[in-house]
Design an enzyme around this catalytic site. Structure first.
Site, PDB file in Angstrom:
ATOM      1  N   LYS A  68       0.839  -1.158   0.061  1.00 54.14           N
ATOM      2  CA  LYS A  68      -0.142   0.177  -0.100  1.00 54.14           C
ATOM      3  C   LYS A  68       0.805   1.068  -0.070  1.00 54.14           C
ATOM      4  CE  LYS A  68      -2.298  -1.044   3.673  1.00 54.14           C
ATOM      5  NZ  LYS A  68      -1.619  -2.397   3.971  1.00 54.14           N
ATOM      6  N   ARG A 145      -9.132   1.320   8.836  1.00 57.45           N
ATOM      7  CA  ARG A 145      -8.769  -0.243   9.202  1.00 57.45           C
ATOM      8  C   ARG A 145     -10.189  -0.842   9.767  1.00 57.45           C
ATOM      9  NH1 ARG A 145      -2.638  -1.368  10.940  1.00 57.45           N
ATOM     10  NH2 ARG A 145      -1.650  -0.501   9.221  1.00 57.45           N
ATOM     11  N   ARG A 179      11.580  -8.340   4.235  1.00 55.87           N
ATOM     12  CA  ARG A 179      11.652  -6.842   4.358  1.00 55.87           C
ATOM     13  C   ARG A 179      12.801  -6.230   5.246  1.00 55.87           C
ATOM     14  NH1 ARG A 179       5.818  -4.396   5.299  1.00 55.87           N
ATOM     15  NH2 ARG A 179       5.756  -5.462   7.320  1.00 55.87           N
ATOM     16  N   ARG A 223      12.620  -5.381  10.924  1.00 57.11           N
ATOM     17  CA  ARG A 223      11.744  -4.646  11.941  1.00 57.11           C
ATOM     18  C   ARG A 223      11.413  -5.573  13.014  1.00 57.11           C
ATOM     19  NH1 ARG A 223       6.986  -1.864   8.346  1.00 57.11           N
ATOM     20  NH2 ARG A 223       5.778  -3.071   9.841  1.00 57.11           N
ATOM     21  N   ARG A 234      -0.962 -10.655  12.404  1.00 59.15           N
ATOM     22  CA  ARG A 234      -1.650  -9.220  11.764  1.00 59.15           C
ATOM     23  C   ARG A 234      -2.274  -9.750  10.538  1.00 59.15           C
ATOM     24  NH1 ARG A 234       4.098  -7.060  10.240  1.00 59.15           N
ATOM     25  NH2 ARG A 234       2.801  -5.735   9.033  1.00 59.15           N
TER      26      ARG A 234
END
Length: 288
Positions: A68, A145, A179, A223, A234
């Site tokens: 996104k 959300r 990531r 992260r 998530r």
């Protein structure tokens, strides 16, 4: 997609959001589902964007890690409107030493959704800063959300379009676990090399890694919330709380669903085509 005639005035917008937050129902999933049963609209097709019209108001939806921020940021640059990512707002707050930062760390590290009150507070501050800088319009990434948040937003402003980016969950997991962030410059990279064969009617998906330049290669960090357990949590939270937001915008004829065919080189031109912006980038380049 109707053109937006109301300019964003964040001071009044913020007060309306806060007032709506205190009065909005706790859950509107049933309402949204009922509407969608009656209005099973297909993905809408937006008209060509006028280069002079910068006051678009879009939201980007999609599971965590789908991209996104990447595509919203590119469209922000192309169209000349601000990209407001609530995930970035949360991370900025996490890097501070405020009492809210400690509370946020506990929430994020458990893979849970940040509360409406906290998100509204962070978004309010961002909108107020935008008003000071003369901003008009926005591309929202990470908000709304929940259906409750979508109702709050719908109550105080006009959303032209909701762009729902989609990838299979197994691809999303691999992408999230790949990531990396440079702890010196803060830029994002991805070390995953994704090559999923097309099976059972599903298309093949290839994504090349987004590798760092040599001066960042030794400074990459992961992260803290990009572990397999947290990423899967998530996904579960998204499917439970956020997926109904897709139905909310689908019922209103404002949803575009876009299956990403691969990485940026493959997906970007096709996304522009889906948004009726495929000739806009050429016009912008010619005018430069």
């Amino acid at each position: 997609m109707a053109a937006v005639t109301r300019r964003l005035r964040s001071s009044s917008y913020v007060s309306l959001i806060r007032r709506s937050l205190s009065t909005a129902p706790e859950s509107a999933s049933a309402s949204a589902s009922s509407e969608s049963a009656q209005v099973r609209s297909q993905s809408t097709s937006p008209p060509r964007v006028d280069p002079k019209d910068r006051n678009i108001q879009w939201v980007f939806l999609g599971c965590p890690g789908v991209g996104k921020g990447t595509y919203a940021s590119r469209l922000s640059t192309l169209l000349g409107v601000p990209h407001i990512a609530t995930g970035d707002l949360v991370r900025e707050e996490l890097s501070s030493s405020t009492p809210l930062s400690k509370q946020l760390k506990e929430i994020v590290n458990q893979g849970k959704l940040v509360s409406d009150e906290i998100i509204i507070n962070l978004l309010s501050k961002r909108l107020e800063a935008g008003e000071t800088n003369g901003e008009s319009g926005f591309i929202l990434d990470g908000f709304p959300r929940t259906v409750r948040q979508a109702e709050i937003l719908d109550d105080v402003t006009h959303i032209d379009l909701a762009v729902n980016l989609k990838l299979p969950e197994n691809v999303l997991l691999e992408k999230c676990l790949g990531r990396r962030i440079c702890d010196q410059c803060g830029k994002n990279f991805n070390v995953a090399s994704i090559n999923v064969k097309g099976e059972n009617g599903n298309p093949a998906i290839k994504m090349a890694p987004l590798l760092p330049p040599p001066h960042c290669a030794s400074k990459l960090i992961t992260r803290s919330d990009d572990t397999e357990a947290i990423v899967k949590e998530r996904f579960r939270v998204y499917n439970d709380k956020s997926q109904p937001v897709e139905e909310f915008y689908r019922a209103r004829g404002k949803l575009i669903e876009f299956d990403l065919p691969g990485g940026i080189p493959e997906s970007w031109p096709k996304l522009l085509e889906a948004l009726n912006l495929d000739d806009y980038e050429d016009r912008q380049s010619a005018a430069a």
